[in-house]
Every structure is written in C-alpha cells, then in structure tokens.
Design a protein around this motif. Structure first.
Motif, mmCIF file in Angstrom:
data_model
loop_
_atom_site.group_PDB
_atom_site.id
_atom_site.type_symbol
_atom_site.label_atom_id
_atom_site.label_comp_id
_atom_site.label_asym_id
_atom_site.label_seq_id
_atom_site.Cartn_x
_atom_site.Cartn_y
_atom_site.Cartn_z
ATOM 1 N N HIS A 146 32.933 43.855 11.829
ATOM 2 C CA HIS A 146 33.595 42.671 12.362
ATOM 3 C C HIS A 146 32.613 41.748 13.075
ATOM 4 O O HIS A 146 31.731 42.212 13.798
ATOM 5 N N SER A 199 37.806 36.264 13.474
ATOM 6 C CA SER A 199 37.097 37.500 13.118
ATOM 7 C C SER A 199 37.002 37.563 11.602
ATOM 8 O O SER A 199 37.956 37.219 10.897
ATOM 9 N N ILE A 249 41.373 42.356 15.204
ATOM 10 C CA ILE A 249 40.883 43.281 14.176
ATOM 11 C C ILE A 249 41.494 42.876 12.840
ATOM 12 O O ILE A 249 42.679 42.544 12.748
ATOM 13 N N MET A 280 44.466 50.088 11.763
ATOM 14 C CA MET A 280 43.497 49.439 12.645
ATOM 15 C C MET A 280 42.238 50.288 12.825
ATOM 16 O O MET A 280 41.123 49.762 12.870
ATOM 17 N N ALA A 328 38.654 48.915 11.693
ATOM 18 C CA ALA A 328 37.599 48.745 12.700
ATOM 19 C C ALA A 328 36.335 49.508 12.346
ATOM 20 O O ALA A 328 35.223 49.061 12.661
#
Length: 471
Positions: free
Chosen positions: A266, A439, A403, A257, A261
């Motif tokens: 995103h 997303s 995410i 993650m 990220a």
C-alpha cells in the motif's frame, strides 16, 4: 436435527448463495411446521459472510419440520427444512426440530445422503450446532415430559419446569449466568412464561453489588472514614467484559483486510482541497428538476470526480493477477461505496458507473445506501468492484489511510468538510475544505499515476465545471 425418511418428504439444503461460502446463519424463519408452501416462496432469511439473503423453497408442499432454530450457523449442503410434497397434511404428532444444542454442546447427527440440488455442495465435515440467539422455533405439542425440556431449549415454556427442577433459561443465558457467577435459582424471571432473560441476569448482578459494602440502616453522625477503594470499572450492563463471536460479515471483512494489507504493498497520498464551489453546486442541483426525488450530496460529485479522473488515467482501474503475473486493466468501473451497517462494513458497488449520467449516478447511490441500511445488500452487489470510495468524513474524521478492497488497485478516503481559513484570490477567507487520501497498490500503480489521479479529483472538486470540460 430431525431426519425425514418418508419418500414423499423433500429435504431443502442450505445453498451456497455467494462464491465459495461454506456456512450461513439462519436469521429468521417465515414458515412453521404445518404451513403450505409453493415453489419460489421465501421460507427463511440467512446471513452469510457477505450479506443477508432470503431463501426461496424450490417445490410445493407442506412443511414437515424445521431442522434448526433461528440463530444457528449451518454448513452449506446441510438440510434445513423438510417439506412433504405428496399433497397431504403434516402429521399432527410430528415433533419440531430440537434446539441446536443442549448443555454441554453436542455434535449434530450425521447427515444421510440426500439428493442435492444443482449448485448446492455438501460439506464433508459434520456440523457443530451453535447457541441460538434468535426467537423461538415454531413447534407442535410433544409429550408432557419432553415438553418442558424442549420449551426451555426453544426459549418458551411454563413458569415451572416439570420434572426438571431448574429455572427456565436459554443456553446462552445459562452461560452468561455461569460466567458472572449468578445462581439462576436466585434470579427473578421477567420473560414470557417465566423464562429468565439476559436482562434478568444482569439485574441480579447489579442487585448483588451493594451487598459487598453494607451501609448503616439509618443516617447517623460518625467520624470521617478513610476513602473507599473505587470498585473496578464495569460496563453499562454490569458485566466486566463482553465477548462477541466473530462471524458473518465481520469475519469476512477481517479476513479480507488482513489478506489485502499483507499482499498488496500500500501507498497512501494526501491532498487538502477547497470544495466551496462543489458545495454550492450541490445546493443548486437539489433544486434542479432533473434531480427531483434523488439524493444529492457531496458524495455524488466526489464519485463523479473520481470517475472522470479514472477516464483520464485508465491505468489506475486495474487488478493484479498473481497466478499469471499479469496486470488486468478494466474497461469498466464498478464503483464501490464503503457502508457501515449493523452487521459490519460492507462494500457494495455500482456496476458500470462510468456509463451513468449524474442523475443516474445519484439514483444508484441512493439505492445502494438504502439497501445497505436495510441489510438487503445481495452478495452479487458486492462482487466485481474495481475501485472504492470510503467517506470517513461523516464521522467527523479529517482523513485516514484506507486499506484496499481485495482485488482492487485504489481506494479514495474522503475526510470531513469543515470551514477553514484559506487563501482565496490573494486574501485569507473562510472556505469549505476537506482532505482526500488515495491508497493504491504499488505493484501496478506507481507514484506518478497515483498522484495524477488524486490531483485530478482535487482539481474537479475545486472547480466542478471541469466535470464538463474533462468528461
């Protein structure tokens, strides 16, 4: 760890059961020294950074030793079990492997060079043995003087430790007592054979708490006293805080993650949609003989809606190749479903989901969920995903900003479905409403493409007959 030198003894090494994994934790042993094993027999279960996996032994023989107890994390390429393949029984005097550490922690003995099975890599670094947390390792009886020490380290033993002069407790329990300031000599053991458990330590802490504020032995009238200062808040077990090692699935998820990220830019878009007709269709499908014995729920139709939206907008189903500076469009959909398990969040995927009929998709979803809950998801089932659905609505959450799963371009979050006032056919009526959040990686998905995909999913859930007309 014991090292076998007999030429007839084969050392089975911890394999890399995933892609590039470096270690695994031994969860459970299914054999013990003296047992006969056959080629392909499962001897233990291990947990990697991806999933729990059962390991089969690759030859016939008799188990001579288990090198590590349950709860130990072992480097890939390290021998974990010794098997005598000569056909003879294991010597009765053979002592089992010692626990992973005494106090203080010590390094494992260096590994001698052993033949490596194809596909098994040997770690260049020495392993550190970590505190065990599982049940005892099966053992045979050593000499009396060593028996007490080994019994204590392995989590079993007599009520009184001969020649040791200290209460019996596992290393993690000793550390807990040290952190809480508890003298193990004052703790009443309740474990088998007089061993002190974590619960015993917490009970001792709770028993000491009232002693700090003595009260009158008998009730009596007295002048009102100033209000006492409230004691610091404590957890349910009496400890002020608990430290949980980050490893296995949780460690892998955290790393993935963070990488996602801070690598993929995103963008998240939202839409609120009336799904009343979708819920009615779910109820109709439950009574359809084509779905007899299958799990039919809103997630099934949401998954199908996303697959149709991808078919109409195929550019969304892609990945970013940083090394070659290319966008890789996928002509298949491996549909990931985020699943919360006791070991952490995992995202197994349904291979070639775009080619499945609705009953086939329902069957695949049911198998995916049940396997994840049982902790039997394989590493292969979590590799190669192209797009993911995460259903945060099951927790009563309206929506979120998910995410991206690494290597994917989009993830759809589904919020809770709730009755809300909604304008329907010109009148305000109670309708079943949810909020979707998509997303996507803005390097390869622009606002127009992301909006089209989200709008298509919403339109299908509002009018599920579009599953037929758009498919």
């Amino acid at each position: 760890m014991t090292t076998m030198t007999d030429a007839s003894v084969r050392e089975f090494k911890m394999p890399d059961v995933g892609e590039g994994l470096t270690e695994a934790e031994i969860l459970k042993w299914y054999v013990q020294p003296g047992d006969t094993v056959t080629d392909g027999q499962v001897v233990c279960e291990v947990e990697t950074a991806k999933a729990a996996v059962e390991l089969p032994i690759p030859y016939d023989g008799v188990v001579r030793a288990l090198h590590f107890p349950e709860g130990t994390t072992v480097d890939v390429g390290t021998s974990i079990i010794a098997v005598d393949v000569s056909g003879g029984a294991a010597p009765a005097a053979e002592a089992p492997a010692a626990a992973p550490q005494a106090e203080p922690e010590e390094e494992a003995e260096p590994q001698g060079r052993q033949p490596v099975l194809v596909g098994y890599g040997v770690s260049a670094s020495s392993t550190k043995r970590r505190p065990r947390k599982g049940a005892e390792v099966p053992r045979q009886e050593p000499e009396p003087a060593a028996q007490a020490l080994q019994a204590e380290l392995n989590g079993h033993g007599p009520a009184v430790a001969p020649a040791l002069g200290r209460p019996l407790a596992k290393p993690p329990v000793r550390k807990l007592a040290k952190d809480l300031g508890v003298d193990l000599a004052t703790v009443t053991p309740t474990g088998p054979d007089g061993i002190i458990t974590r619960e015993d330590v917490h009970a001792a802490v709770a028993a000491q708490a009232p002693a700090a504020e003595p009260a009158p032995e008998t009730p009596q009238a007295q002048a009102p006293a100033p209000a006492a200062v409230p004691a610091p808040a404590a957890s349910y077990d009496g400890a002020r805080e608990t430290r949980i090692p980050v490893k296995g699935v949780r460690k892998a998820t955290a790393a993935a993650m963070v990488g996602s990220a801070f690598t993929a830019p995103h963008v998240t878009e939202f839409v609120t949609v009336d799904v009343t007709r979708t819920l009615k269709l779910v109820e109709e499908l439950k009574g359809d003989k084509e779905f007899a014995g299958l799990r039919v729920n809103p997630l099934l139709l949401i998954s199908k809606a996303l697959l149709v939206a991808i078919k109409r907008n195929p550019d969304i189903n892609a990945s970013w190749d940083e090394a070659n500076q290319e966008i890789v469009r996928k002509h298949y959909v491996n549909l990931g479903i985020a699943a919360a398990t006791p070991r952490g969040l995992i995202v197994p995927n349904i291979k070639d989901a775009q080619a499945k009929t609705l009953p086939q998709l329902a069957e695949a979803l049911g198998e995916l969920v049940s396997t994840a809950r049982e902790g039997r998801t394989t590493p292969a089932a979590m590799q190669g995903g192209t797009v993911t659905i995460t259903n945060v609505g099951v927790f009563g959450v309206d929506t979120g900003t998910p995410i991206l799963n690494p290597g994917e371009s989009a993830i759809l979050a589904v919020g809770a479905i709730k009755p809300q006032p909604w304008v329907h056919k010109g009148k305000v009526k109670p309708r079943q409403v949810t909020t979707l959040a998509l997303s996507f990686d803005h390097r390869l998905v622009d606002g127009e493409l992301g909006s089209k995909v989200l709008a298509d999913v919403a339109a299908i859930l509002e009018q599920p007959k579009r599953l037929i007309t758009w498919a």
